[in-house]
Scaffold this motif. Structure first.
Motif, PDB file in Angstrom:
ATOM      1  N   ASN A  36       0.775  -1.158  -0.150  1.00 34.55           N
ATOM      2  CA  ASN A  36       0.006   0.016   0.090  1.00 34.55           C
ATOM      3  C   ASN A  36       1.042   1.320   0.127  1.00 34.55           C
ATOM      4  OD1 ASN A  36      -0.725   1.833   2.976  1.00 34.55           O
ATOM      5  ND2 ASN A  36      -2.210   1.777   1.250  1.00 34.55           N
ATOM      6  N   ARG A  37       0.225   2.331  -0.493  1.00 34.47           N
ATOM      7  CA  ARG A  37       1.035   3.687  -0.719  1.00 34.47           C
ATOM      8  C   ARG A  37       0.502   4.506   0.893  1.00 34.47           C
ATOM      9  NH1 ARG A  37       0.597   4.431  -7.203  1.00 34.47           N
ATOM     10  NH2 ARG A  37       1.622   2.347  -7.664  1.00 34.47           N
ATOM     11  N   PRO A  38       1.098   5.328   1.203  1.00 32.82           N
ATOM     12  CA  PRO A  38       0.617   6.441   2.264  1.00 32.82           C
ATOM     13  C   PRO A  38      -0.553   6.964   1.688  1.00 32.82           C
ATOM     14  CG  PRO A  38       2.909   6.217   2.388  1.00 32.82           C
ATOM     15  CD  PRO A  38       2.744   5.535   1.061  1.00 32.82           C
ATOM     16  N   ASP A  39      -0.586   7.414   0.385  1.00 31.85           N
ATOM     17  CA  ASP A  39      -1.690   8.298  -0.135  1.00 31.85           C
ATOM     18  C   ASP A  39      -2.919   7.562  -0.801  1.00 31.85           C
ATOM     19  OD1 ASP A  39      -0.603   7.686  -2.325  1.00 31.85           O
ATOM     20  OD2 ASP A  39      -0.107   9.656  -3.323  1.00 31.85           O
ATOM     21  N   ASP A  40      -2.748   6.241  -0.447  1.00 36.38           N
ATOM     22  CA  ASP A  40      -4.111   5.341  -0.966  1.00 36.38           C
ATOM     23  C   ASP A  40      -5.079   5.651  -0.063  1.00 36.38           C
ATOM     24  OD1 ASP A  40      -2.534   4.038  -2.980  1.00 36.38           O
ATOM     25  OD2 ASP A  40      -2.271   2.381  -1.744  1.00 36.38           O
ATOM     26  N   LEU A  41      -6.392   5.601  -0.884  1.00 33.59           N
ATOM     27  CA  LEU A  41      -7.666   5.553  -0.087  1.00 33.59           C
ATOM     28  C   LEU A  41      -8.266   4.077   0.129  1.00 33.59           C
ATOM     29  CD1 LEU A  41      -9.505   7.037   1.918  1.00 33.59           C
ATOM     30  CD2 LEU A  41     -10.771   7.609  -0.162  1.00 33.59           C
ATOM     31  N   LEU A  42      -8.447   3.486   1.327  1.00 36.02           N
ATOM     32  CA  LEU A  42      -9.013   2.233   1.101  1.00 36.02           C
ATOM     33  C   LEU A  42     -10.454   2.364   1.286  1.00 36.02           C
ATOM     34  CD1 LEU A  42      -8.684  -1.026   1.403  1.00 36.02           C
ATOM     35  CD2 LEU A  42      -8.284  -0.677   3.788  1.00 36.02           C
ATOM     36  N   ILE A  43     -11.350   1.680   0.349  1.00 38.99           N
ATOM     37  CA  ILE A  43     -12.414   1.666   0.410  1.00 38.99           C
ATOM     38  C   ILE A  43     -13.040   0.047   0.838  1.00 38.99           C
ATOM     39  CG2 ILE A  43     -14.828   1.429  -0.761  1.00 38.99           C
ATOM     40  CD1 ILE A  43     -13.192   3.649  -2.920  1.00 38.99           C
ATOM     41  N   ALA A  44     -13.618  -0.202   2.048  1.00 36.46           N
ATOM     42  CA  ALA A  44     -13.427  -1.586   2.357  1.00 36.46           C
ATOM     43  C   ALA A  44     -15.110  -1.623   2.978  1.00 36.46           C
ATOM     44  CB  ALA A  44     -12.881  -1.827   3.725  1.00 36.46           C
ATOM     45  N   THR A  45     -15.704  -2.719   2.264  1.00 38.93           N
ATOM     46  CA  THR A  45     -17.002  -3.141   2.600  1.00 38.93           C
ATOM     47  C   THR A  45     -17.275  -4.672   2.736  1.00 38.93           C
ATOM     48  OG1 THR A  45     -17.726  -3.382   0.226  1.00 38.93           O
ATOM     49  CG2 THR A  45     -17.854  -1.165   1.199  1.00 38.93           C
ATOM     50  N   TYR A  46     -18.324  -5.103   3.328  1.00 38.49           N
ATOM     51  CA  TYR A  46     -18.798  -6.304   3.100  1.00 38.49           C
ATOM     52  C   TYR A  46     -19.592  -6.284   1.708  1.00 38.49           C
ATOM     53  CZ  TYR A  46     -20.787 -11.096   3.855  1.00 38.49           C
ATOM     54  OH  TYR A  46     -21.131 -12.231   3.843  1.00 38.49           O
ATOM     55  N   PRO A  47     -19.559  -7.517   0.853  1.00 41.63           N
ATOM     56  CA  PRO A  47     -20.131  -7.432  -0.648  1.00 41.63           C
ATOM     57  C   PRO A  47     -21.738  -6.895  -0.402  1.00 41.63           C
ATOM     58  CG  PRO A  47     -19.042  -9.305  -0.291  1.00 41.63           C
ATOM     59  CD  PRO A  47     -18.797  -8.751   1.008  1.00 41.63           C
ATOM     60  N   LYS A  48     -22.183  -6.270  -1.365  1.00 42.22           N
ATOM     61  CA  LYS A  48     -23.546  -5.718  -1.449  1.00 42.22           C
ATOM     62  C   LYS A  48     -23.804  -4.665  -0.454  1.00 42.22           C
ATOM     63  CE  LYS A  48     -24.898  -6.770  -4.396  1.00 42.22           C
ATOM     64  NZ  LYS A  48     -24.393  -6.194  -6.042  1.00 42.22           N
ATOM     65  N   SER A  49     -23.011  -3.995  -0.143  1.00 45.15           N
ATOM     66  CA  SER A  49     -23.129  -2.973   0.924  1.00 45.15           C
ATOM     67  C   SER A  49     -22.817  -1.500   0.445  1.00 45.15           C
ATOM     68  CB  SER A  49     -22.133  -3.085   2.208  1.00 45.15           C
ATOM     69  OG  SER A  49     -22.551  -4.552   2.592  1.00 45.15           O
ATOM     70  N   ASP A  98       0.032  -0.783 -11.329  1.00 45.27           N
ATOM     71  CA  ASP A  98       0.301  -0.043 -12.764  1.00 45.27           C
ATOM     72  C   ASP A  98      -0.499   1.403 -12.418  1.00 45.27           C
ATOM     73  OD1 ASP A  98       1.536  -2.169 -13.821  1.00 45.27           O
ATOM     74  OD2 ASP A  98      -0.390  -2.786 -14.813  1.00 45.27           O
ATOM     75  N   MET A  99      -1.061   1.714 -11.629  1.00 38.91           N
ATOM     76  CA  MET A  99      -1.947   2.976 -11.506  1.00 38.91           C
ATOM     77  C   MET A  99      -0.835   4.033 -10.588  1.00 38.91           C
ATOM     78  SD  MET A  99      -5.764   2.095 -10.091  1.00 38.91           S
ATOM     79  CE  MET A  99      -6.548   3.770 -10.314  1.00 38.91           C
ATOM     80  N   GLN A 100      -1.112   5.305 -11.142  1.00 35.51           N
ATOM     81  CA  GLN A 100      -0.510   6.358 -10.449  1.00 35.51           C
ATOM     82  C   GLN A 100      -1.309   6.570  -9.334  1.00 35.51           C
ATOM     83  OE1 GLN A 100      -0.774   9.384 -13.648  1.00 35.51           O
ATOM     84  NE2 GLN A 100       1.525   8.904 -14.133  1.00 35.51           N
ATOM     85  N   SER A 101      -0.612   7.292  -8.283  1.00 34.55           N
ATOM     86  CA  SER A 101      -1.124   7.939  -7.253  1.00 34.55           C
ATOM     87  C   SER A 101      -1.860   9.082  -7.357  1.00 34.55           C
ATOM     88  CB  SER A 101      -0.095   8.052  -6.015  1.00 34.55           C
ATOM     89  OG  SER A 101       0.492   6.761  -5.720  1.00 34.55           O
ATOM     90  N   PRO A 102      -2.915   9.630  -6.422  1.00 41.73           N
ATOM     91  CA  PRO A 102      -3.332   8.750  -5.519  1.00 41.73           C
ATOM     92  C   PRO A 102      -4.266   7.744  -6.026  1.00 41.73           C
ATOM     93  CG  PRO A 102      -4.412  10.654  -5.568  1.00 41.73           C
ATOM     94  CD  PRO A 102      -3.325  10.702  -6.717  1.00 41.73           C
ATOM     95  N   ARG A 103      -4.522   6.415  -5.371  1.00 40.75           N
ATOM     96  CA  ARG A 103      -5.186   5.421  -5.788  1.00 40.75           C
ATOM     97  C   ARG A 103      -6.331   5.246  -4.810  1.00 40.75           C
ATOM     98  NH1 ARG A 103      -0.693   0.650  -5.647  1.00 40.75           N
ATOM     99  NH2 ARG A 103      -0.755   1.309  -3.846  1.00 40.75           N
ATOM    100  N   LEU A 104      -7.645   4.676  -5.620  1.00 41.58           N
ATOM    101  CA  LEU A 104      -8.595   4.329  -4.706  1.00 41.58           C
ATOM    102  C   LEU A 104      -8.418   2.841  -4.668  1.00 41.58           C
ATOM    103  CD1 LEU A 104     -11.358   6.758  -6.098  1.00 41.58           C
ATOM    104  CD2 LEU A 104     -10.205   6.716  -3.919  1.00 41.58           C
ATOM    105  N   VAL A 105      -8.477   2.141  -3.721  1.00 40.99           N
ATOM    106  CA  VAL A 105      -8.350   0.819  -3.502  1.00 40.99           C
ATOM    107  C   VAL A 105      -9.386  -0.166  -2.878  1.00 40.99           C
ATOM    108  CG1 VAL A 105      -6.853  -0.894  -2.585  1.00 40.99           C
ATOM    109  CG2 VAL A 105      -5.935   1.058  -3.187  1.00 40.99           C
ATOM    110  N   LYS A 106     -10.150  -0.877  -3.627  1.00 43.68           N
ATOM    111  CA  LYS A 106     -11.426  -1.502  -3.093  1.00 43.68           C
ATOM    112  C   LYS A 106     -11.056  -2.966  -2.345  1.00 43.68           C
ATOM    113  CE  LYS A 106     -15.150  -4.146  -5.008  1.00 43.68           C
ATOM    114  NZ  LYS A 106     -15.995  -4.239  -6.188  1.00 43.68           N
ATOM    115  N   LYS A 107     -11.691  -3.296  -1.447  1.00 42.46           N
ATOM    116  CA  LYS A 107     -11.601  -4.611  -0.672  1.00 42.46           C
ATOM    117  C   LYS A 107     -12.850  -4.900  -0.148  1.00 42.46           C
ATOM    118  CE  LYS A 107      -7.596  -5.650   1.341  1.00 42.46           C
ATOM    119  NZ  LYS A 107      -7.291  -6.458   0.022  1.00 42.46           N
TER     120      LYS A 107
END
Length: 295
Positions: A36-49, A98-107
């Motif tokens: 992970n990069r420090p300027d990433d934004l993590l989007i975390a959810t349980y599926p279908k939320s 492969d993405m440039q920062s800042p990245r949105l990261v889904k999990k």
């Protein structure tokens, strides 16, 4: 057998007791070691939320409400699903690298399976939770159309699997509680789907404050309009209709189905509801988490 077909409808495989797609488990070392990069934004959810909804809102925020820019690619390319690795089809780790920062990261991973770099780098995280009843129903229809999942069986059978955590990404109860308990220790914003439905502008303002971003009122209103369910349902870059039919069959059930709170009442029988509620009370006992099952 067609090589495209033999990767679908396989049984889930456990990682530390959490059922995941077999292909994620085969490449687990890639997921676990994701940097992970420090300027990433993590989007975390349980599926279908509300994952795609919050992803679209955040991409619009990051692009200052520029709608055309947010149509540059499908949402699953703009906000890659980090742990999703399917042979010959997709690799979220590679897409993000492969993405440039800042990245949105889904999990969708439960908190205990999050790669250690996210904690080490203390990046910002947004978690969205939705009431269990609606998630169970939405997940059932998603299982039918998204063929990476095992066959869901009947609604009754699927509901049993959901209640016992034998669905992809494990127990909803443990997932929402696990992320809730971490929210005080890290830079995390915990949102509720039902709040987003009731007052989306207020929730967008919360996001802006959390991200230290300031946008003019007219830009916020534009984001509000273009991230509405009706607009996203018509938008090919947000509604997953660009996914090939052999992966997601929208004729079985659209990816963006109803997007409402309280639709579970049209699916649960009285007996199912009573059993579900009794089980819910046991599993959520002692938690300070509160959900609205309708608005």
């Amino acid at each position: 057998m067609d090589s495209k077909l033999d990767i679908f409808r396989r049984e889930l495989v456990d990682v530390q007791g959490i059922p995941l797609f077999w292909s994620i488990v085969e490449e687990w070392s890639q997921v676990e070691s994701f940097e992970n990069r420090p300027d990433d934004l993590l989007i975390a959810t349980y599926p279908k939320s509300g994952t795609t909804w919050i992803s679209e809102i955040l991409d619009l925020i990051y692009n200052h409400g520029d709608v055309e820019k947010c149509k540059r690619d499908a949402i699953y390319k703009r906000v890659p699903f980090m742990e999703l690795i399917i042979p010959r089809l997709t690799n979220g780790v590679e897409d993000l690298n492969d993405m440039q920062s800042p990245r949105l990261v889904k999990k969708h991973l439960p908190v205990q399976l999050l790669p250690s770099s996210f904690w080490k780098n203390n990046c910002k995280m947004v978690y969205v939770a939705r009431n269990a009843n609606d998630v169970a129903v939405s997940y059932y229809y998603f299982y039918q159309m998204a063929k990476m999942h095992p066959d869901p069986g009947t609604w009754e059978e699927f509901l049993d699997k959901f209640m016992t955590g034998k669905v992809a990404f494990g127990s909803w109860y443990d997932h929402v509680k696990g992320w809730w308990e971490k929210k005080k220790d890290y830079c995390k914003l915990y949102l509720f789907y039902e709040d987003m439905k009731q007052d989306p502008k207020c929730e967008i303002q919360k996001l802006l404050k959390f991200l230290d971003k300031d946008l003019p009122e007219e830009t916020v209103d534009k984001i509000l309009y273009h991230s509405s369910f009706d607009m996203m349902k018509q938008n090919p870059s947000a509604n997953y209709t660009t996914m090939p039919k052999f992966c997601m069959d929208h004729s079985v059930s659209p990816f963006m189905r109803k997007g409402v709170s309280g639709d579970w009442k049209n699916q649960f029988t009285v007996v199912q509801y009573e059993r579900f509620e009794e089980d819910y009370e046991k599993k959520m006992k002692g938690s300070t988490l509160q959900f609205h099952s309708e608005i």
